[in-house]
Motif scaffolding. Structure first.
Motif, PDB file in Angstrom:
ATOM      1  N   HIS A  79       0.518  -0.731   0.211  1.00  0.00           N
ATOM      2  CA  HIS A  79      -0.381  -0.177  -0.202  1.00  0.00           C
ATOM      3  C   HIS A  79       0.794   0.552   0.000  1.00  0.00           C
ATOM      4  O   HIS A  79       0.716   2.106   0.747  1.00  0.00           O
ATOM      5  CB  HIS A  79      -1.073   0.009   0.932  1.00  0.00           C
ATOM      6  CG  HIS A  79      -1.920  -0.966   0.566  1.00  0.00           C
ATOM      7  ND1 HIS A  79      -3.338  -0.418   0.953  1.00  0.00           N
ATOM      8  CD2 HIS A  79      -2.471  -2.038   1.006  1.00  0.00           C
ATOM      9  CE1 HIS A  79      -3.963  -1.502   0.884  1.00  0.00           C
ATOM     10  NE2 HIS A  79      -3.471  -2.691   0.845  1.00  0.00           N
ATOM     11  N   SER A 169     -12.953   5.953   0.388  1.00  0.00           N
ATOM     12  CA  SER A 169     -12.490   5.637   1.102  1.00  0.00           C
ATOM     13  C   SER A 169     -11.873   3.898   1.617  1.00  0.00           C
ATOM     14  O   SER A 169     -11.199   3.500   0.926  1.00  0.00           O
ATOM     15  CB  SER A 169     -11.593   6.094   2.061  1.00  0.00           C
ATOM     16  OG  SER A 169     -10.302   6.078   3.206  1.00  0.00           O
ATOM     17  N   HIS A 170     -13.100   3.452   1.578  1.00  0.00           N
ATOM     18  CA  HIS A 170     -12.884   2.284   2.175  1.00  0.00           C
ATOM     19  C   HIS A 170     -13.887   1.389   0.817  1.00  0.00           C
ATOM     20  O   HIS A 170     -13.158   0.528   0.867  1.00  0.00           O
ATOM     21  CB  HIS A 170     -14.611   2.458   2.702  1.00  0.00           C
ATOM     22  CG  HIS A 170     -14.217   2.296   4.530  1.00  0.00           C
ATOM     23  ND1 HIS A 170     -13.275   2.598   5.193  1.00  0.00           N
ATOM     24  CD2 HIS A 170     -15.733   2.689   5.735  1.00  0.00           C
ATOM     25  CE1 HIS A 170     -13.475   2.833   6.365  1.00  0.00           C
ATOM     26  NE2 HIS A 170     -15.026   2.709   6.715  1.00  0.00           N
ATOM     27  N   TRP A 173     -10.028   1.327  -0.264  1.00  0.00           N
ATOM     28  CA  TRP A 173      -9.291  -0.685   0.904  1.00  0.00           C
ATOM     29  C   TRP A 173     -10.503  -1.386   0.213  1.00  0.00           C
ATOM     30  O   TRP A 173      -9.049  -2.526   0.145  1.00  0.00           O
ATOM     31  CB  TRP A 173      -9.791  -0.048   2.201  1.00  0.00           C
ATOM     32  CG  TRP A 173      -9.511  -0.796   3.102  1.00  0.00           C
ATOM     33  CD1 TRP A 173      -8.802  -1.502   3.551  1.00  0.00           C
ATOM     34  CD2 TRP A 173     -11.009  -1.838   3.151  1.00  0.00           C
ATOM     35  NE1 TRP A 173      -9.081  -3.039   3.968  1.00  0.00           N
ATOM     36  CE2 TRP A 173     -10.275  -3.080   4.014  1.00  0.00           C
ATOM     37  CE3 TRP A 173     -11.869  -2.296   3.275  1.00  0.00           C
ATOM     38  CZ2 TRP A 173     -10.624  -3.798   4.233  1.00  0.00           C
ATOM     39  CZ3 TRP A 173     -12.707  -3.367   3.191  1.00  0.00           C
ATOM     40  CH2 TRP A 173     -12.122  -4.274   4.207  1.00  0.00           C
ATOM     41  N   SER A 177      -7.229  -4.200  -1.533  1.00  0.00           N
ATOM     42  CA  SER A 177      -7.354  -5.601  -0.592  1.00  0.00           C
ATOM     43  C   SER A 177      -7.467  -6.557  -0.691  1.00  0.00           C
ATOM     44  O   SER A 177      -7.394  -8.152  -0.665  1.00  0.00           O
ATOM     45  CB  SER A 177      -7.472  -5.256   1.100  1.00  0.00           C
ATOM     46  OG  SER A 177      -9.283  -5.049   0.843  1.00  0.00           O
ATOM     47  N   ARG A 320     -16.244  -2.246   7.851  1.00  0.00           N
ATOM     48  CA  ARG A 320     -16.111  -0.898   6.532  1.00  0.00           C
ATOM     49  C   ARG A 320     -17.165  -1.456   6.014  1.00  0.00           C
ATOM     50  O   ARG A 320     -17.931  -0.026   5.798  1.00  0.00           O
ATOM     51  CB  ARG A 320     -14.702  -1.320   6.216  1.00  0.00           C
ATOM     52  CG  ARG A 320     -13.761  -0.985   6.599  1.00  0.00           C
ATOM     53  CD  ARG A 320     -12.125  -0.946   6.038  1.00  0.00           C
ATOM     54  NE  ARG A 320     -11.377  -0.069   6.926  1.00  0.00           N
ATOM     55  CZ  ARG A 320     -10.470  -1.522   7.387  1.00  0.00           C
ATOM     56  NH1 ARG A 320     -10.679  -2.677   6.887  1.00  0.00           N
ATOM     57  NH2 ARG A 320      -9.518  -0.439   8.686  1.00  0.00           N
ATOM     58  N   ARG A 391      -9.903   5.971   9.106  1.00  0.00           N
ATOM     59  CA  ARG A 391      -7.700   4.829   9.948  1.00  0.00           C
ATOM     60  C   ARG A 391      -8.464   5.285  11.195  1.00  0.00           C
ATOM     61  O   ARG A 391      -7.615   3.686  11.325  1.00  0.00           O
ATOM     62  CB  ARG A 391      -7.706   5.194   8.885  1.00  0.00           C
ATOM     63  CG  ARG A 391      -7.043   4.302   7.590  1.00  0.00           C
ATOM     64  CD  ARG A 391      -5.904   4.841   7.074  1.00  0.00           C
ATOM     65  NE  ARG A 391      -6.112   6.118   6.368  1.00  0.00           N
ATOM     66  CZ  ARG A 391      -7.304   6.025   5.042  1.00  0.00           C
ATOM     67  NH1 ARG A 391      -7.921   4.656   4.569  1.00  0.00           N
ATOM     68  NH2 ARG A 391      -7.531   6.793   3.926  1.00  0.00           N
ATOM     69  N   SER A 415      -2.924   6.346  10.322  1.00  0.00           N
ATOM     70  CA  SER A 415      -2.304   4.726   9.927  1.00  0.00           C
ATOM     71  C   SER A 415      -0.939   4.935  10.405  1.00  0.00           C
ATOM     72  O   SER A 415      -0.442   3.768  11.052  1.00  0.00           O
ATOM     73  CB  SER A 415      -1.538   5.763   8.638  1.00  0.00           C
ATOM     74  OG  SER A 415      -2.776   5.572   7.629  1.00  0.00           O
ATOM     75  N   SER A 440      -5.313  -5.607   5.498  1.00  0.00           N
ATOM     76  CA  SER A 440      -7.020  -4.966   6.138  1.00  0.00           C
ATOM     77  C   SER A 440      -6.944  -3.901   7.709  1.00  0.00           C
ATOM     78  O   SER A 440      -7.523  -3.946   8.052  1.00  0.00           O
ATOM     79  CB  SER A 440      -7.079  -6.314   7.535  1.00  0.00           C
ATOM     80  OG  SER A 440      -6.390  -6.608   8.240  1.00  0.00           O
ATOM     81  N   ASP A 442      -5.606  -0.826   6.223  1.00  0.00           N
ATOM     82  CA  ASP A 442      -5.431   0.099   5.931  1.00  0.00           C
ATOM     83  C   ASP A 442      -5.149   1.238   5.447  1.00  0.00           C
ATOM     84  O   ASP A 442      -5.305   2.352   6.532  1.00  0.00           O
ATOM     85  CB  ASP A 442      -7.321   0.293   5.944  1.00  0.00           C
ATOM     86  CG  ASP A 442      -7.890   1.340   4.568  1.00  0.00           C
ATOM     87  OD1 ASP A 442      -7.137   1.663   4.235  1.00  0.00           O
ATOM     88  OD2 ASP A 442      -8.845   2.293   5.085  1.00  0.00           O
TER      89      ASP A 442
END
Lengths: 450, 161
Positions: A79, A169-170, A173, A177, A320, A391, A415, A440, A442
């Protein structure tokens, strides 16, 4: 191998040792590990591992010397640019040592040399998936120092756009992922909706990413004509889209096999490590700053905070997805009950006068000139404000000395803090699961390194 | 005087130096540097119950506090039960800045303190892994100090344009 070659490979090791000697101290743990990795060529490392294997083929698992592998910094599943020095015993991760800083851009230092309103542009660029949350934390801190009231409509606009940002954002992710585990389709589904949301961002703020939309005192602009209709279409459609994602993954045997029971830590340990956001809530801790310390009018909205039980990667995924549904509900409430009034404070000492006034009012022109060239002054003091980003706790600590530039801007990026949880999580897990754990959690490396 | 100041003074007499209130609901309590770990340990447990440490950071106050201190550390504490926030302030010397690490109290302090060490050169006693975190290991100087110039670093490949 010649000694010259060895010297090149040992450069980083030597640098670490020299720096330690300069400061008159021993090598710290991470420095020692990095020096150890850098001090040998790949061939040497393989030879050493082979020798270890021959020596220890009879020994019980876990008693062998570990094989040290550098994961990253350039690796698609990290990431961004995260380097993990991984100690492996076969497929089992004995220990990992995260090395970060590859995306460090000195944003906090630059903020000290910019006026308050210029700083907004910088902070959007840290966690590039949630720019609105970065600015929200920053502007809240500055507004607190200024003791500036934000109009109700501006607060609701901020909530509405923040929740839309939480969805995008989710979605990033979810898509990425999924990709990391080989679930290619989910990426296309997630990015389809994300793109529509980015169109909405572009419509309201003029930018698809790094949106400089929140200002000190409110929002840069009101909703443009047609925005409300498009946003309503988006949120009406979104629940059925989330059903599609769930249809792809929630009962998918591969997805279940890969994510269930992976990367869980006890809730107490997560709290001790300062981990916040979906990663903490998945472990059953009901902590959401929108409820614990309501800001920007969140107390007026009816939404629930999804909480998991096991704290594994699968629970984080479920949380999420549920959070996206809650965000949709919040946006709907915003659209239904948007208060009338100005979208930004009318304090002319802080907020730019409306464009139309400039042609007719000398005073407005002076204010505009002063604000743009010199900036506004903020009374001396310090403030820490935090928002619930996708996050976790996105905090901003601003120290002012009465001048137009901050003395210190520090961003507490979730983060950065959450990444500390990776090491205890990965211990004694499989290497393949390490990728699931990184995904996971993120973490956005732009936010980690700032 | 805030309730937390009273609590700290009752449990750790002499540890509180001063208290600052504002702006808004912000409360800052200045703690004598050598008592910081003791005070943190007390605040983490009941009755204060600041189970979470949100942030540790530092401000370089070049003029200092008039008592030889230059680096002003700020610990942001958060109570998950009451939603209260509290900021602790500690001063570190200009010449040999060193403060006790609170990593033993909250594990999360580990990286925050490494960042403060990296950026300001403040050392933390008993820290398990006090190395640079964002800058390269061989970096000279501490970039967020106020006397560290901006734009002073060499730009690679700038002559190739």
């Amino acid at each position: 191998m010649s000694s010259e070659q060895a010297d090149v490979f040992a450069l980083e090791a030597r640098e670490a040792r020299e720096a330690a000697r300069r400061e008159g101290r021993e090598l710290a743990e991470t420095e020692r590990i990095v020096a150890q990795v850098e001090a040998s060529t790949p061939q040497e490392a393989i030879a050493r591992t082979r020798a270890n294997e021959e020596l220890s083929s009879e020994m019980a698992p876990g008693s062998r010397a570990p094989m040290i592998i550098n994961l990253g910094p350039q690796h698609p599943s990290t990431h961004g640019v995260l380097r993990l020095i991984t100690e492996l015993d076969g497929e089992t991760v004995r220990d990992i040592h995260p090395v970060i800083g590859y995306l460090h851009t000195g944003i906090e230092k630059q903020c000290e040399n910019k006026t308050y309103w210029q700083g907004i542009t910088l902070v959007t660029r840290m966690d590039y998936l949630s720019p609105f949350f970065n600015i929200h934390a920053y502007t809240q801190s500055v507004e607190k120092l200024l003791d500036l009231e934000v109009p109700a409509r501006a607060q609701w606009l901020r909530v509405m756009i923040s929740e839309l940002n939480r969805i995008t954002s989710h979605l990033v992710w979810l898509g990425t992922s999924g990709l990391e585990l080989g679930a290619i389709s989910i990426f296309f589904y997630a990015y389809r909706e994300r793109d529509r949301a980015l169109d909405l961002f572009e419509m309201i703020s003029g930018e698809r990413m790094n949106n400089r939309f929140f200002q000190v005192g409110g929002c840069a602009d009101d909703m443009p004509p047609g925005f409300e209709t498009l946003l309503r279409e988006f949120v009406t459609e979104m629940p059925s889209r989330i059903d599609e994602y769930e249809g792809l993954l929630s009962q998918n045997p591969i997805w279940l096999e890969r994510t269930r029971g992976v990367g869980s830590l006890p809730a107490d340990q997560l709290i001790d490590l300062g981990i916040t956001g979906p990663a903490l809530r998945a472990a059953g801790v009901d902590l959401d700053l929108r409820k614990a310390r309501p800001y920007s009018g969140y107390e007026h909205f009816d939404f629930s905070v999804p909480v998991g039980t096991n704290g594994d990667a699968y629970d984080r995924y479920l949380i999420r997805l549920r959070e996206m549904r809650e965000s949709v509900r919040i946006i709907e409430q915003c659209l239904d009950g948007m208060p009338e009034g100005p979208h930004i404070s009318d304090n002319r000492k802080v907020v730019l006068p409306p464009r139309g006034e400039l042609a007719g009012s000398m005073e407005a022109l002076i204010h505009h000139f002063k604000l743009v060239t010199e900036g506004f002054s903020v009374p001396a003091g310090e403030a820490y404000c935090a928002v619930e980003s996708p996050r976790g706790e996105m905090g901003c600590y601003v120290v002012a000395d009465g001048g137009p530039k901050p003395v210190r801007v520090h961003m507490r990026d979730p983060s950065f803090v959450n990444l500390q949880g990776l090491r205890p999580m990965a211990k004694n897990a499989y290497l393949a699961d390490l990728i699931v754990m990184i995904g996971s959690m993120d973490n956005v490396m732009g936010g980690v390194d700032r | 005087m805030s309730e937390y100041r009273n609590l700290i003074e009752a449990a750790c007499p002499g540890a509180v130096v001063e208290e600052f209130e504002g702006p808004g609901d912000e409360v800052t309590i200045e703690i004598a540097a050598e008592r910081i770990r003791e005070v943190c340990r007390f605040l983490k447990a009941e009755p204060a119950a600041f189970r979470q440490l949100s942030d540790v950071t530092c401000v370089d106050v070049l003029d200092g506090n008039g008592r030889g201190g230059r680096f002003r550390l700020a610990y942001q504490l958060f109570s998950m039960d009451s939603g209260d926030r509290l900021r602790l302030r500690v001063w570190a010397d200009a010449d040999q800045p060193e403060v006790d690490s609170v990593t033993q109290v909250w594990g999360t302090a580990n990286w925050h303190e490494r960042e403060v060490y990296d950026m300001f050169g403040v050392r933390f006693a008993d820290h398990p892994d006090l190395s640079r975190i964002l800058m390269p290991f061989d970096w000279e100087g501490h970039p967020l100090r106020r006397d560290y110039p901006i734009g002073g670093e060499e730009v690679k490949f700038s002559d190739a344009v």
